[in-house]
Scaffold this motif. Structure first.
Motif, short mmCIF file in Angstrom:
data_model
loop_
_atom_site.label_atom_id
_atom_site.label_comp_id
_atom_site.label_asym_id
_atom_site.label_seq_id
_atom_site.Cartn_x
_atom_site.Cartn_y
_atom_site.Cartn_z
N GLY A 1 -2.31 -1.03 17.12
CA GLY A 1 -3.77 -1.41 16.78
C GLY A 1 -3.28 -1.32 15.11
O GLY A 1 -4.81 -1.71 14.52
N SER A 2 -2.70 -0.54 14.27
CA SER A 2 -2.69 -1.45 13.30
C SER A 2 -2.38 -2.10 12.98
O SER A 2 -2.96 -2.75 11.80
N LEU A 3 -1.44 -2.51 13.99
CA LEU A 3 -0.73 -3.87 13.09
C LEU A 3 -1.79 -5.16 13.50
O LEU A 3 -1.94 -5.82 12.64
N ILE A 4 -2.75 -4.92 14.75
CA ILE A 4 -3.91 -6.13 14.82
C ILE A 4 -4.70 -5.51 13.43
O ILE A 4 -5.50 -6.84 13.02
N ARG A 5 -5.32 -4.63 12.81
CA ARG A 5 -6.05 -4.85 12.16
C ARG A 5 -5.46 -5.30 11.38
O ARG A 5 -6.62 -6.56 10.31
N ASP B 1 -0.70 -15.16 19.03
CA ASP B 1 -1.00 -13.98 19.91
C ASP B 1 -1.19 -12.56 19.62
O ASP B 1 -1.76 -12.50 17.96
N GLU B 2 -1.93 -11.56 20.55
CA GLU B 2 -2.27 -10.86 19.74
C GLU B 2 -1.25 -9.85 18.66
O GLU B 2 -0.53 -9.64 19.04
N ALA B 3 -1.83 -9.79 17.98
CA ALA B 3 -0.97 -8.66 16.78
C ALA B 3 0.61 -9.40 16.26
O ALA B 3 1.53 -8.82 16.00
N SER B 4 0.49 -10.82 17.03
CA SER B 4 1.71 -11.32 15.91
C SER B 4 1.19 -12.83 15.43
O SER B 4 0.90 -13.64 15.46
N TYR B 5 2.27 -13.14 14.46
CA TYR B 5 1.96 -13.55 13.27
C TYR B 5 3.57 -14.45 12.22
O TYR B 5 3.85 -13.66 12.49
N GLU C 1 -4.47 6.24 13.65
CA GLU C 1 -5.99 6.52 13.89
C GLU C 1 -6.19 7.33 13.10
O GLU C 1 -5.18 7.90 11.97
N MET C 2 -7.26 8.65 13.55
CA MET C 2 -7.78 9.08 12.40
C MET C 2 -6.30 10.20 12.39
O MET C 2 -5.97 11.24 12.84
N GLY C 3 -6.26 10.62 10.45
CA GLY C 3 -5.38 11.06 9.80
C GLY C 3 -3.90 10.52 10.31
O GLY C 3 -2.80 11.81 10.04
N LYS C 4 -3.86 9.77 10.57
CA LYS C 4 -1.76 8.98 10.48
C LYS C 4 -2.20 8.26 10.14
O LYS C 4 -2.30 7.31 10.88
#
Length: 983
Positions: free
Chosen positions: A52-56, A733-737, A75-78
């Protein structure tokens, strides 16, 4: 964990980047026109964790104008790393320098900390203490939701980020409605620790909630960390070039000369050789409180306060020997460059030291913001903040500064310096007692010194920004505009006690310090991460002693009745101390306008962002300084400048400049997956404080080859860079570049240093006078070496008398001293260019993925090691690379990271180096970190982290690699923790 499969469209990617947790309102505003095109029925599912972090982060990079990279909280706090600098080094083109084994300051595309601007939620932050550079190790990552790195200019950003502007984004409750919180507890084990606690805690909490149908919002983050560790080190304070004419004539079997035909006509010798062990205790506390109020749908008011407090206590012992740059040489060996690898020397001394230093960094920022959606097309923002950073090394109770107590002896026969084998030079002393071990009964007070040097940086800023969205059928989408007033103040002071408390060893005060005060220690295991760490360093031992006991005994015995003005005192502000104070104030008025255009060219979607920023800056420098009056000689290399206290000696100087900063970004979507970019801009970084502060500073210890001084220049123009960027990015691709980019920066007004020779009324030079010349002639006639100690003794034999403090003072027939005074000035244009490559790939639904990036930089800004002239190269320029592999599936995530930075220039000028300001280079550095997280359930996670698993060490050297300057080792650090999150 619920995974999502996205349809890869431009709209969906935009929606994801804007609506997921961790992105700032700045990013949302920049792309709001794209959002309006989205289909209301598109479902967006948040992806947590590493993926999720990589996608954002990837979506930010894809959708923004210009070259922008980001790191989002998993995620929250991490956050991906517990240290913000360590996280930033994962971004292409960003490398870090370290302090106490942690990432501290950043270099972006070869431009070091002073060239990069740090903002907090878009607000310009002050540097740490009395500087422009920001130390990121003082800020916890727990309350941070995202880091944004703008490598190309934006009209709305404050100026100062010639390398990059880094925006730290904290949690805003109304951006993510509802109640959520995260609690974590960690136990830190640092394997280097010897004196502190083996396990230290780190606690953090993050809470966010909205109330009354999202009319009110409240968020709080807090963290507290304690860390105990040990640093082991070896150091040389500086190197000096000795021309052939100054080298002694020795028998052929005493000299091994391996100099090449191209080597300089002389040799390089070290000032000293010393070793140290520092036990460090560090505490860091951070907190952020945010209140938000939305009285009506079109208005959001935000009040926030951020604080940080970091206290670092250092108790260290050291031991070593004084070489005097090759004075009293008996034998030596030179390498091909003329650097001494081995030397047998007489005279001078060996010493054992205790140091104490407690420094506190206090940071705080309070801000108020009002966002008003005045109409459907027009939004206005009012923002004010007042921020400051204070650094104070006077936190030790009862001492009001840092302290050094030095004991030792000059009763030696000879000493050797040997760097022919291993990573660490060996220094061994052969004492007159017939051994290589000094007895405790032979230990005498050498000198003590105490220093207090606090610094402060402040920024007060008022900004009014507006954004107008076009509703007409033309390519113009958005116009942004704004004005700002920024007042920056940087100030610092210094008080130095001088070298006090029985300086040198004549007369001898060893009776005041009993044998029981000194503890004998072996060097077994010392610096064992280096190649010769298995062998004893030097003679294989050192003495340590209790700092407080040594202070008490010195105060009791080395008092004013015995020593007069040289009496022992822990007060840096004692009578006769050297004091200075300086400040620089900058007031900047700015105005900007930018526009975003969106249109097609030959069926290719094109986005153009054009901006212009204008700034006017006034600079005022105030310097309070002690007035130098003369130079006295204590013998050997001990020349000391004398001062009249500067109670009212303020020197005021001013300057001003204005600057126009244009920029243009062009983005072309070549296909649904391929984006091409081109950017051109002009950016600035303001001159360092030390260059702007006026006044004159002469060396307090002006040896025969170091009659130096410096003065500032408030008329300096800022560094001004014309920047060009080209890049191509493939989002396959998703999260890939994959991405490749080229950048070039042409920097004019580069700040260089020039030297002039000056004389000052009343400051006379004993070494150029008739008494000194007569002593030289007498020694030569007697066939004796013309060392400083021999000349000093011969002058007394010839009738010169010492004053009450044991100094020779100048006579009226001694000529005025010649000083080499350096002054900064704006010099020629210099160029830096480079290539950035990056790839990020997730292997479908397997859970495996990796990321890799590298930056290759070059330019005409390197230090020329073959020149002995003063130079002004670019500090921090180096290639860098980062690699990361991870696995994340079914609640388990494992991540291994490797960060590498090539050799780079730390700075010019060495602590005890020669007049030509020799360089300091850092050797290449590569560190392996690892983290493992396991979700016990959807709320509870346990984790373990490892930092510097490969036990990487830090090393530096001078003009050539054989000119050793430092080696430090810290060891690995491990964290075991638990985190509970609710959303």
């Amino acid at each position: 964990m619920k995974q999502s499969i996205f349809t890869k469209t431009r709209i969906a990617l935009t929606i994801s980047s804007i609506l997921t947790v961790g992105l700032s309102t700045q990013l949302a505003a920049a792309e709001e026109n794209l959002v309006e095109k989205a289909n209301d029925e598109v479902e967006v599912i948040e992806v947590k964790g590493i993926k999720g972090s990589l996608i954002r982060s990837m979506n930010v990079k894809r959708e923004m104008s210009g070259v922008v990279d980001a790191i989002s909280a998993e995620e929250m706090g991490k956050f991906p790393d517990t240290n913000l600098a360590e996280s930033l080094q994962r971004i292409t083109g960003v490398s870090v320098s370290r302090s106490n084994g942690e990432g501290s300051q950043i270099t972006v595309r070869g431009f070091g900390p002073d060239f990069n601007l740090i903002t907090l939620n878009g607000r310009q932050m002050p540097g740490t203490g009395n500087s422009r550079s920001y130390s990121l190790e003082n800020l916890s990552s727990d309350g941070v939701s995202a880091l944004e790195v703008y490598k190309t200019a934006r009209g709305e950003h404050p100026s100062g980020g010639l390398g990059a502007t880094v925006n730290i984004v904290t949690v805003k409750p109304l951006n993510s409605p509802g109640e959520k919180y995260s609690l974590s507890a960690k136990a830190i084990y640092d394997e280097s620790n010897e004196k502190g606690d083996d396990v230290t805690p780190e606690l953090s909490a993050l809470y966010s909630n909205t109330f009354a149908d999202e009319m009110f919002g409240f968020a709080l983050s807090f963290s507290h960390q304690q860390r105990d560790f040990q640093q082991q080190s070896a150091n040389i304070q500086g190197w000096q070039f000795q021309p052939d004419a100054q080298l002694p004539t020795l028998d052929a079997d005493k000299v091994v000369d391996n100099r090449s035909a191209n080597a300089a006509a002389g040799a390089f010798f070290p000032r000293d050789m010393n070793y140290g062990i520092a036990d460090v205790e560090r505490e860091r506390t951070n907190a952020n409180v945010t209140f938000q109020y939305a009285p009506i749908e079109s208005v959001v008011m935000t009040l926030d306060y951020t604080m940080g407090e970091a206290t670092t206590g250092n108790n260290s012992v050291g031991w070593g020997q004084w070489h005097d740059y090759g004075g009293n040489i008996n034998a030596y060996e030179l390498d091909t460059n003329g650097t001494v690898l081995y030397a047998d020397l007489s005279g001078n001394d060996g010493s054992y030291t205790a140091n104490r230093d407690t420094t506190k960094v206090d940071e705080k920022s309070i801000g108020f913001n009002v966002e008003w959606q005045a109409t459907d097309e027009l939004s206005l923002t009012f923002d004010y903040h007042d921020s400051e950073s204070k650094a104070d090394n006077g936190q030790d109770t009862g001492m009001n500064g840092t302290g050094s107590l030095v004991f030792g002896s000059d009763q030696l026969v000879t000493k050797t310096y040997d760097y022919r084998n291993g990573d660490i030079p060996q220094g061994t002393i052969f004492w007159k007692n017939g051994t290589t071990t000094l007895a405790p009964s032979e230990m005498d007070s050498h000198f003590s010194q105490f220093i207090h040097s606090p610094g402060q940086s402040e920024v007060e800023q008022l900004q009014i920004d507006g954004s107008w969205d076009n509703t007409y059928d033309i390519p113009l989408m958005t116009v942004k505009f704004g004005i700002a007033r920024t007042e920056t103040a940087m100030s610092g002071s210094s008080a130095w006690s001088g070298l006090i408390g029985g300086f040198l060893f004549n007369p001898n005060y060893s009776a005041a310090f009993p044998d029981s005060m000194f503890s004998y220690n072996t060097t077994d295991g010392f610096l064992d991460q280096f190649s010769n760490g298995e062998n004893p360093i030097g003679a294989g031992y050192y003495y340590s002693f209790d700092f407080d006991e040594a202070v008490a005994r010195s105060q009791a015995y080395l008092n004013q009745d015995l020593l007069g003005d040289d009496y022992f005192s822990t007060d840096p502000y004692r009578e006769g101390s050297v004091k200075s104070e300086s400040s620089v104030e900058e007031k900047t008025n700015s105005i900007y306008v930018s526009s975003l255009w969106d249109f097609d060219v030959a069926d290719f979607p094109v986005q153009v962002n054009v901006g212009l920023r204008y700034e006017e800056t006034e600079v005022e420098s105030n310097v309070l300084q002690d007035v130098p009056t003369n130079v006295w000689w204590r013998g050997g290399t001990e020349w000391h400048t004398q001062y009249t206290p500067g109670v009212n000696n303020f020197y005021v100087e001013g300057g001003e400049y204005d600057i126009l900063l244009p920029m243009i970004d062009i983005r072309v979507d070549l296909t649904d997956d391929v984006v091409a970019r081109a950017s051109w801009s002009k950016t600035i970084s303001r001159a360092p404080l030390g260059n702007l502060a006026g006044g004159l500073a002469l060396s307090p210890s002006p040896g025969l080859d170091s009659r130096t001084g410096s003065q500032g220049n408030t008329d300096l123009d800022p560094y001004e860079s014309k920047n060009l960027d080209f890049s191509v990015e493939y989002y396959y691709d998703e999260a890939s570049y994959a991405a490749v980019g080229y950048f070039r920066k042409d920097v004019k007004n580069f700040i260089s240093s020039r030297s002039t020779t000056s004389q000052y009324d009343g400051i006379r030079d004993i070494s150029k006078g008739p008494r000194y010349a007569q002593a030289i002639a007498d020694l030569t006639a007697d066939g004796m070496a013309t060392t400083g100690d021999n000349v000093f003794a011969k002058m007394q034999e010839n009738g010169a008398t010492l004053n009450d403090q044991g100094y020779l003072i100048p006579n009226a027939d001694d000529p005025l001293m010649q000083w080499n005074i350096s002054e900064p000035y704006n010099s020629d244009e210099k160029m830096v260019d480079g290539l950035e490559v990056a790839i990020q790939h997730v292997f479908g639904e397997s859970g495996f993925g990796f990321g890799a990036n590298a930056t290759f930089v070059d330019g005409d800004v390197n230090f020329d090691t073959e020149s002995l002239e003063q130079q002004s190269p670019l500090v921090g320029l180096s290639d860098s690379a980062n690699f990361q592999v991870f696995y994340e599936k079914e609640g388990l995530s494992v991540k291994v990271s490797y960060a590498w930075r090539d050799e780079y220039l730390i700075g010019v000028g060495q602590s005890q180096g020669s007049n030509d300001a020799p360089p300091q280079f850092a050797k290449e550095f590569g560190q392996v970190d690892m983290s493992v997280n396991y979700d016990v359930n959807e709320n509870l996670t346990v984790f373990v982290e490892g930092v510097n698993l490969n036990n990487e060490t830090e090393q530096s050297f001078g003009r050539y690699e054989a000119q050793f300057l430092s080696a430090r080792q810290y060891g690995s650090r491990y964290t075991l923790g638990v985190r509970y999150s609710f959303k």
